[in-house]
Design a protein around this motif. Structure first.
Motif, mmCIF file in Angstrom:
data_model
loop_
_atom_site.group_PDB
_atom_site.id
_atom_site.type_symbol
_atom_site.label_atom_id
_atom_site.label_comp_id
_atom_site.label_asym_id
_atom_site.label_seq_id
_atom_site.Cartn_x
_atom_site.Cartn_y
_atom_site.Cartn_z
ATOM 1 N N VAL A 1 23.253 -31.352 -2.434
ATOM 2 C CA VAL A 1 21.892 -30.808 -2.329
ATOM 3 C C VAL A 1 21.687 -29.657 -3.298
ATOM 4 O O VAL A 1 20.573 -29.438 -3.790
ATOM 5 C CB VAL A 1 21.561 -30.384 -0.880
ATOM 6 C CG1 VAL A 1 21.648 -31.583 0.053
ATOM 7 C CG2 VAL A 1 22.458 -29.265 -0.385
ATOM 8 N N ARG A 2 22.763 -28.914 -3.597
ATOM 9 C CA ARG A 2 22.651 -27.831 -4.587
ATOM 10 C C ARG A 2 22.313 -28.391 -5.959
ATOM 11 O O ARG A 2 21.445 -27.863 -6.674
ATOM 12 C CB ARG A 2 23.964 -27.054 -4.640
ATOM 13 C CG ARG A 2 23.938 -25.862 -5.589
ATOM 14 C CD ARG A 2 25.319 -25.226 -5.688
ATOM 15 N NE ARG A 2 25.678 -24.554 -4.457
ATOM 16 C CZ ARG A 2 26.897 -24.552 -3.941
ATOM 17 N NH1 ARG A 2 27.863 -25.240 -4.513
ATOM 18 N NH2 ARG A 2 27.166 -23.873 -2.838
ATOM 19 N N VAL A 3 22.972 -29.485 -6.324
ATOM 20 C CA VAL A 3 22.682 -30.118 -7.616
ATOM 21 C C VAL A 3 21.246 -30.650 -7.626
ATOM 22 O O VAL A 3 20.514 -30.493 -8.617
ATOM 23 C CB VAL A 3 23.689 -31.250 -7.898
ATOM 24 C CG1 VAL A 3 23.242 -32.102 -9.081
ATOM 25 C CG2 VAL A 3 25.072 -30.667 -8.168
ATOM 26 N N ALA A 4 20.828 -31.297 -6.519
ATOM 27 C CA ALA A 4 19.461 -31.827 -6.447
ATOM 28 C C ALA A 4 18.421 -30.734 -6.611
ATOM 29 O O ALA A 4 17.357 -30.954 -7.201
ATOM 30 C CB ALA A 4 19.257 -32.547 -5.115
ATOM 31 N N HIS A 5 18.729 -29.535 -6.119
ATOM 32 C CA HIS A 5 17.765 -28.432 -6.209
ATOM 33 C C HIS A 5 17.762 -27.775 -7.590
ATOM 34 O O HIS A 5 16.705 -27.569 -8.175
ATOM 35 C CB HIS A 5 18.086 -27.380 -5.150
ATOM 36 C CG HIS A 5 17.117 -26.233 -5.136
ATOM 37 N ND1 HIS A 5 15.873 -26.333 -4.557
ATOM 38 C CD2 HIS A 5 17.195 -24.972 -5.657
ATOM 39 C CE1 HIS A 5 15.230 -25.182 -4.697
ATOM 40 N NE2 HIS A 5 16.016 -24.343 -5.367
ATOM 41 N N TYR A 6 18.951 -27.456 -8.092
ATOM 42 C CA TYR A 6 19.034 -26.673 -9.323
ATOM 43 C C TYR A 6 19.138 -27.523 -10.584
ATOM 44 O O TYR A 6 18.749 -27.055 -11.670
ATOM 45 C CB TYR A 6 20.240 -25.731 -9.265
ATOM 46 C CG TYR A 6 20.083 -24.615 -8.258
ATOM 47 C CD1 TYR A 6 19.199 -23.564 -8.475
ATOM 48 C CD2 TYR A 6 20.823 -24.610 -7.076
ATOM 49 C CE1 TYR A 6 19.052 -22.534 -7.552
ATOM 50 C CE2 TYR A 6 20.688 -23.582 -6.144
ATOM 51 C CZ TYR A 6 19.798 -22.545 -6.389
ATOM 52 O OH TYR A 6 19.652 -21.539 -5.471
ATOM 53 N N ALA A 7 19.646 -28.729 -10.481
ATOM 54 C CA ALA A 7 19.830 -29.575 -11.670
ATOM 55 C C ALA A 7 19.491 -31.026 -11.328
ATOM 56 O O ALA A 7 20.371 -31.891 -11.324
ATOM 57 C CB ALA A 7 21.260 -29.464 -12.188
ATOM 58 N N PRO A 8 18.231 -31.316 -11.006
ATOM 59 C CA PRO A 8 17.870 -32.680 -10.597
ATOM 60 C C PRO A 8 18.229 -33.744 -11.621
ATOM 61 O O PRO A 8 18.514 -34.889 -11.241
ATOM 62 C CB PRO A 8 16.348 -32.584 -10.384
ATOM 63 C CG PRO A 8 15.916 -31.346 -11.106
ATOM 64 C CD PRO A 8 17.065 -30.409 -11.035
ATOM 65 N N TRP A 9 18.264 -33.373 -12.892
ATOM 66 C CA TRP A 9 18.621 -34.327 -13.946
ATOM 67 C C TRP A 9 20.077 -34.784 -13.839
ATOM 68 O O TRP A 9 20.462 -35.804 -14.400
ATOM 69 C CB TRP A 9 18.400 -33.683 -15.330
ATOM 70 C CG TRP A 9 19.025 -32.331 -15.472
ATOM 71 C CD1 TRP A 9 18.469 -31.125 -15.175
ATOM 72 C CD2 TRP A 9 20.363 -32.041 -15.911
ATOM 73 N NE1 TRP A 9 19.353 -30.096 -15.411
ATOM 74 C CE2 TRP A 9 20.527 -30.630 -15.863
ATOM 75 C CE3 TRP A 9 21.429 -32.823 -16.346
ATOM 76 C CZ2 TRP A 9 21.710 -30.001 -16.240
ATOM 77 C CZ3 TRP A 9 22.613 -32.202 -16.722
ATOM 78 C CH2 TRP A 9 22.736 -30.814 -16.668
ATOM 79 N N LEU A 10 20.877 -34.033 -13.084
ATOM 80 C CA LEU A 10 22.302 -34.356 -12.939
ATOM 81 C C LEU A 10 22.574 -35.132 -11.653
ATOM 82 O O LEU A 10 23.685 -35.610 -11.446
ATOM 83 C CB LEU A 10 23.110 -33.049 -12.942
ATOM 84 C CG LEU A 10 24.632 -33.114 -13.027
ATOM 85 C CD1 LEU A 10 25.087 -33.780 -14.322
ATOM 86 C CD2 LEU A 10 25.221 -31.697 -12.920
ATOM 87 N N THR A 11 21.558 -35.293 -10.803
ATOM 88 C CA THR A 11 21.781 -35.838 -9.465
ATOM 89 C C THR A 11 22.287 -37.273 -9.488
ATOM 90 O O THR A 11 23.150 -37.649 -8.684
ATOM 91 C CB THR A 11 20.475 -35.763 -8.647
ATOM 92 O OG1 THR A 11 19.946 -34.433 -8.728
ATOM 93 C CG2 THR A 11 20.726 -36.095 -7.182
#
Length: 363
Positions: free
Chosen positions: A211-221
């Protein structure tokens, strides 16, 4: 005799090494870029794509939305409900229709319509999906099916993002709403940091990172949840280990036969279904649900929030805080219940009757 200058062997070797490094760097960059790009969805009805079997409407932007009707015939119904499914589900996953008693269905004249959220089942994907776009999809579905000027909405789990958006963007269309164990965004600004952090840290480590990646780096999700080096999000990988005891007992009783349509859920791909849910659900919202005003100051309708106190997916502490900030919402907490408590005997009748009669039914 004139002698031209020539490069030394060492300088020629350095030049070749530099070119090899450039080529290698370009290859790495291209491979990385390709790994980060999600595959396009398999559009239903396209060559080599999934078949279209459900009725669908065409939306304002050309997308199609698949739906399924339940209950009494639409033109005979007195109460009409739009049901919004959770993550990794589809229009067939409508416990509120399947478990509603005939007495309530026929006695209150209940019609329900469930639909595949964008990218799920047979609905076209929406790469620009937001909470607002989901609310507008629901409004357009209601209009094209002639549900009337007002209708009810029930949103389960990740379907809560659409239900909160309905309260924000189309409140004039709602006769009432029920949020059933709606997924909470840890970054809603009204949450005190200590409460949000405490709930966040209770999640499994792989879900914290997802969820941290989805919030701060959605392009990496997409890459984060599809690589094989470490665990992605539990919902994406269908890791049932984090479920509560009561949820596991429910799944055991249902068994594999409980979802014969499971292959249809992600048939267009993972990115525009469960991964897009994460990006939208845990991303940067354009509004904070805890700043919403009372939709029914004259008590002509009601909004309800239902939550199990043993839910391992949605922290009850955050839900309690939401209910505290929005005292006009009727909060129902179910002791000993996990995320799947709507499947408890009699619970669907309780939820639906409470919503439609604008009353208080004992939990």
């Amino acid at each position: 005799m004139a002698t031209g200058s020539t490069a030394s062997p060492s300088s020629r070797s350095s030049g070749v090494l530099y070119k090899l490094l450039v080529v290698f760097s370009v290859c790495i960059a291209v491979s990385t870029y390709q790994a980060l790009q999600p595959p396009p969805p398999k559009l239903c009805g396209s060559p080599n794509g999934p078949s279209i079997t459900a009725p669908r409407i065409k939306l304002r932007d050309g997308r199609h939305l698949a739906y399924k009707e339940h209950g009494v015939p639409r033109d005979e119904a007195t109460r009409k409900i739009v049901v919004v499914h959770g993550s990794d589900s589809c229009r067939h996953d409508n416990a509120f229709a399947a478990l509603l008693s005939p007495d309530i269905k026929e006695g209150l004249g209940v019609y329900m319509v469930s639909f595949d959220r964008p990218g799920y089942g047979e609905s076209d994907a929406d790469p620009n999906r937001t909470p607002k776009s989901l609310a507008l999809d629901i409004e357009e579905l209601a209009d094209q099916l002639s549900l009337g000027t007002k209708f009810y909405v029930i949103g389960y789990s990740m379907g809560g993002q659409a239900t909160w958006a309905c309260l924000k963007y189309i409140p004039h269309r709602l006769a009432g709403a029920a949020l059933v164990t709606p997924v909470v965004n840890y970054w809603w600004k009204s949450f005190p940091s200590e409460i949000s952090k405490e709930a966040y840290n209770k999640q499994p480590r792989n879900d914290q990172w997802a969820v941290r990646v989805a919030h701060y780096a959605p392009w990496l999700t997409h890459w984060w949840n599809s690589q094989k080096w470490f665990l992605g999000g539990s919902v994406v990988t269908r890791n049932l280990g984090l479920l509560s005891k009561s949820d596991k007992e429910i799944l055991f009783k249902i068994g594999a036969a409980g979802r014969p349509h499971e292959a249809e859920i992600r048939q267009q791909g993972t990115h525009e279904t469960v991964i897009r849910d994460m990006i939208v659900g845990f991303g940067k919202w354009e509004f904070d649900p805890m700043e919403l005003e009372d939709l029914f100051p004259n008590k002509e309708g009601s909004v309800h929030l239902w939550q199990g106190d043993d839910d391992a997916l949605v922290p009850v502490t955050l839900q309690r805080y939401v209910a505290k900030k929005l005292p006009w919402i009727h909060y129902h907490e179910i002791p000993g219940a996990g995320h799947m408590f709507p499947l408890f005997p009699g619970m669907v009748d309780n939820i639906v009757k409470t919503l439609l009669t604008n009353g208080e039914v004992k939990n």
